[in-house]
Design a protein around this motif. Structure first.
Motif, PDB file in Angstrom:
ATOM      1  N   ARG A  38      36.186  49.430  54.576  1.00  0.00           N
ATOM      2  CA  ARG A  38      35.276  48.482  55.232  1.00  0.00           C
ATOM      3  C   ARG A  38      36.038  47.212  55.635  1.00  0.00           C
ATOM      4  O   ARG A  38      35.814  46.657  56.703  1.00  0.00           O
ATOM      5  CB  ARG A  38      34.129  48.141  54.285  1.00  0.00           C
ATOM      6  N   ALA A  41      37.944  47.954  58.675  1.00  0.00           N
ATOM      7  CA  ALA A  41      37.111  47.981  59.881  1.00  0.00           C
ATOM      8  C   ALA A  41      36.964  46.574  60.456  1.00  0.00           C
ATOM      9  O   ALA A  41      36.992  46.372  61.673  1.00  0.00           O
ATOM     10  CB  ALA A  41      35.730  48.566  59.555  1.00  0.00           C
ATOM     11  N   SER A  42      36.839  45.593  59.601  1.00  0.00           N
ATOM     12  CA  SER A  42      36.769  44.199  60.061  1.00  0.00           C
ATOM     13  C   SER A  42      38.095  43.770  60.670  1.00  0.00           C
ATOM     14  O   SER A  42      38.139  43.126  61.722  1.00  0.00           O
ATOM     15  CB  SER A  42      36.483  43.269  58.882  1.00  0.00           C
ATOM     16  N   ARG A  44      40.227  45.521  62.100  1.00  0.00           N
ATOM     17  CA  ARG A  44      40.518  46.212  63.362  1.00  0.00           C
ATOM     18  C   ARG A  44      40.155  45.344  64.577  1.00  0.00           C
ATOM     19  O   ARG A  44      40.883  45.314  65.572  1.00  0.00           O
ATOM     20  CB  ARG A  44      39.740  47.529  63.406  1.00  0.00           C
ATOM     21  N   ILE A  45      39.038  44.632  64.479  1.00  0.00           N
ATOM     22  CA  ILE A  45      38.618  43.793  65.602  1.00  0.00           C
ATOM     23  C   ILE A  45      39.670  42.734  65.891  1.00  0.00           C
ATOM     24  O   ILE A  45      40.106  42.543  67.023  1.00  0.00           O
ATOM     25  CB  ILE A  45      37.266  43.116  65.289  1.00  0.00           C
ATOM     26  N   LEU A  48      43.020  44.388  67.196  1.00  0.00           N
ATOM     27  CA  LEU A  48      43.003  44.818  68.595  1.00  0.00           C
ATOM     28  C   LEU A  48      43.120  43.618  69.521  1.00  0.00           C
ATOM     29  O   LEU A  48      43.927  43.602  70.449  1.00  0.00           O
ATOM     30  CB  LEU A  48      41.700  45.572  68.910  1.00  0.00           C
TER      31      LEU A  48
ATOM     32  N   ARG B  39      42.412  51.773  77.084  1.00  0.00           N
ATOM     33  CA  ARG B  39      42.308  52.296  75.724  1.00  0.00           C
ATOM     34  C   ARG B  39      40.953  52.981  75.515  1.00  0.00           C
ATOM     35  O   ARG B  39      40.855  54.045  74.911  1.00  0.00           O
ATOM     36  CB  ARG B  39      42.484  51.141  74.734  1.00  0.00           C
ATOM     37  N   TRP B 124      31.117  52.395  61.073  1.00  0.00           N
ATOM     38  CA  TRP B 124      31.310  51.072  60.464  1.00  0.00           C
ATOM     39  C   TRP B 124      31.999  50.119  61.438  1.00  0.00           C
ATOM     40  O   TRP B 124      31.631  48.965  61.559  1.00  0.00           O
ATOM     41  CB  TRP B 124      32.204  51.211  59.224  1.00  0.00           C
ATOM     42  N   GLU B 125      33.033  50.669  62.085  1.00  0.00           N
ATOM     43  CA  GLU B 125      33.800  49.823  62.997  1.00  0.00           C
ATOM     44  C   GLU B 125      32.918  49.327  64.140  1.00  0.00           C
ATOM     45  O   GLU B 125      33.004  48.175  64.552  1.00  0.00           O
ATOM     46  CB  GLU B 125      35.000  50.593  63.576  1.00  0.00           C
ATOM     47  N   GLU B 128      30.754  46.583  62.964  1.00  0.00           N
ATOM     48  CA  GLU B 128      31.514  45.329  62.878  1.00  0.00           C
ATOM     49  C   GLU B 128      31.597  44.668  64.250  1.00  0.00           C
ATOM     50  O   GLU B 128      31.534  43.447  64.372  1.00  0.00           O
ATOM     51  CB  GLU B 128      32.930  45.581  62.341  1.00  0.00           C
ATOM     52  N   LEU B 129      31.752  45.497  65.288  1.00  0.00           N
ATOM     53  CA  LEU B 129      31.784  44.945  66.642  1.00  0.00           C
ATOM     54  C   LEU B 129      30.463  44.264  66.983  1.00  0.00           C
ATOM     55  O   LEU B 129      30.438  43.181  67.553  1.00  0.00           O
ATOM     56  CB  LEU B 129      32.046  46.053  67.669  1.00  0.00           C
ATOM     57  N   PHE B 281      34.992  41.498  75.468  1.00  0.00           N
ATOM     58  CA  PHE B 281      34.505  42.771  74.911  1.00  0.00           C
ATOM     59  C   PHE B 281      33.789  43.653  75.937  1.00  0.00           C
ATOM     60  O   PHE B 281      33.484  44.805  75.650  1.00  0.00           O
ATOM     61  CB  PHE B 281      33.551  42.498  73.740  1.00  0.00           C
ATOM     62  N   ASP B 310      36.176  49.520  73.282  1.00  0.00           N
ATOM     63  CA  ASP B 310      36.524  49.892  71.901  1.00  0.00           C
ATOM     64  C   ASP B 310      35.364  50.359  71.032  1.00  0.00           C
ATOM     65  O   ASP B 310      35.459  50.312  69.808  1.00  0.00           O
ATOM     66  CB  ASP B 310      37.251  48.724  71.193  1.00  0.00           C
TER      67      ASP B 310
END
Lengths: 58, 452
Positions: A38, A41-42, A44-45, A48, B39, B124-125, B128-129, B281, B310
């Motif tokens: 988890r 996952a945070s 990753r933002i 990127l 991407r 999950w990802e 988060e976005l 985004f 993404d």
């Protein structure tokens, strides 16, 4: 204000590497595996966005 | 508000959630968007059978996208395709899914206003976005860790304000979930806890003010400093925004988003009636509604084609949203380089309809009705056919204290409608508080011509 992108990217990469290693090592323990994933996952933002910015600045 | 003395300091010191991205010059932003688009399309092509099929049929591969211009060659998708693909495996999303089903952690669905609901898978990802997109919105509208935020919505299968909840927590606000409480209980709780902000559809924000007044509470006394609206265009319609701001005595901000897309735009503190696109985004293109020709110049309405970067479980690439928007002719004074849309979402391409040969957007009627202070917040528009001729009826309510001025009010309303929409209306005055009230999205425009 100048932002030190290289340093930020390096630190995020460090955190990611450590996180992935912990998740791998303790993957049998769901509480460790899922909590670390988890956090990843945070991250990753940020990873990127920051690495993209670095690429276009270079 | 948790600590009123902290707010002023916070506002002066920091203005941006992400000062790197929000102030990136446009040319750099375009480079960033191109990288993210590449991407995103590669991810979809490699992992989603739906997208791979779509692109193969069009004879295009991710490697063919060598510039921002090439993006226009990528096939668009629309809601009908998203509904159709749900008939395929894996259940219930269909083969648009770009991750193994066991990676999906959240289910949402669209409200179904325009047909069968579309199911939305999130990892999950992805989630988060969502909270990150909303953090940009709330931060730009002045939310800080000093805020106590009330969320008067149903916490159900619709995405609504779920991500706003998590974003407010991420910023550091204190969040109060007003889930199953009724409107009266929500008002009492907001007052009791001295909340400083809340979020709802414009319809519900006005409805809450009406309920509070009936309870003998002046909404202004509650101490709300800012309201964020979503779900309907009202907060970008000047007369509706003015009504809300006057009732609550605070700033009202708009935000735009959709389940399939994400939270893609927001109003900031500097430019009322304008929406920033979160260009870090999302990639927004505007197309002429008739010809499909790209529109780059300001003040020319067209429909929005949007890409979300993404998103893993269910990529959203060149989605024809049917939202009608137009570029503003200036940059925002807030310092963000994200481009502005003038007037927010002006309407929907499938809402704009011809009545008596004239193009009519329901939001134009709302602007006029809400601009007449003697009328209540509710109204209804019904279009029918009498023989071969279109007939349009506007149902309104006059506030009881203005009943004696009825003739003058109706004359003024008819004139304003004629100027704004080029149409004449049968106006029906209904008793105060007899027209339907809505808790979420209102259905005030009814075109019955196909059925009459």
């Amino acid at each position: 204000m100048e932002y030190k992108l290289n340093s930020l990217i390096q630190r995020i990469e460090d955190m990611k590497r450590i996180g992935e290693a912990i998740a791998q090592e303790y993957k049998e323990i769901p509480a460790v595996d899922r909590n670390i994933k988890r956090i990843l996952a945070s991250l990753r933002i940020l990873e990127l966005d920051v690495s993209d910015l670095k690429m276009i600045q270079d | 508000m948790k600590n009123p003395t902290e707010e002023v300091q916070g506002m002066a010191e920091d203005r941006y959630w992400n000062p790197i991205l929000e102030r990136l010059p446009q040319e750099r932003l375009k480079e960033l968007q191109f990288k993210k688009f590449k991407r995103t399309i590669s991810w979809a092509y490699e992992n989603s059978p739906f997208y791979r099929r779509l692109y193969r049929e069009a004879g295009i591969e991710p490697g063919d996208i060598r510039s921002l211009e090439d993006i226009k060659r990528v096939p668009k998708i629309e809601k009908g395709m998203l509904r159709e693909v749900q008939q395929r495996d894996p259940f219930p999303y269909g083969d648009i899914l770009a991750v193994p089903i066991e990676e999906v952690t959240t289910f949402r669905q669209t409200s179904g206003t325009t047909g069968t609901p579309v199911y939305q898978a999130e990892t999950w990802e992805d989630w988060e976005l969502w909270s990150e997109w909303w953090a940009y919105i709330l931060y730009a509208q002045g939310y800080r860790k000093t805020d106590r935020v009330f969320l008067p919505f149903g916490y159900n299968i619709f995405v609504a304000f779920w991500a706003a909840h998590y974003a407010a927590e991420k910023i550091g606000c204190e969040v109060i979930p007003g889930g199953v409480l009724d409107t009266q209980a929500r008002i009492l709780k907001m007052k009791e806890l001295r909340c400083s902000a809340f979020m709802a559809t414009p319809t519900y924000v006005l409805g809450m003010a009406e309920t509070a007044t009936k309870m003998g509470i002046d909404p202004k006394e509650i101490g709300i400093r800012r309201i964020t609206c979503a779900g309907e265009p009202g907060a970008s319609i000047p007369s509706t925004k003015k009504r809300i701001e006057e009732r609550w005595g605070c700033r009202v901000f708009d935000h735009v988003g959709a389940t399939e897309i994400g939270a893609w735009g927001f109003e900031c503190e500097e430019s009322p009636y304008m929406l920033h696109i979160n260009e870090a985004f999302f990639l927004v293109e505007i197309e002429d509604m008739e010809t499909g020709e790209p529109i780059e110049e300001p003040n020319r309405p067209g429909k929005m084609i949007i890409t979300t970067f993404d998103r893993l479980a269910k990529p959203c690439i060149r989605f024809d949203s049917k939202d009608v928007i137009k570029w503003a002719d200036h940059q925002c004074a807030c310092g963000r380089s994200f481009r502005l849309l003038d007037g927010g979402v002006i309407g929907r391409a499938d809402d704009i309809t011809k009545v008596k040969g004239v193009l009519l957007a329901p939001s134009a009627i709302e602007e006029v009705v809400r601009g007449v202070g003697e009328l209540s917040d509710e109204f209804e528009v019904i279009v029918t056919k009498k023989g071969d001729i279109d007939d349009i009826t506007l149902k309104i309510e006059i506030r009881p204290e203005y009943e004696t001025k009825r003739d003058e009010i109706l004359k003024r309303l008819q004139t304003e409608l004629r100027i704004k929409t080029n149409l004449g209306y049968n106006i029906e005055v209904h008793p105060y508080h007899s027209l339907p009230r809505y808790d979420v999205k209102a259905k005030r425009f009814k075109d019955l011509r196909k059925h009459s």
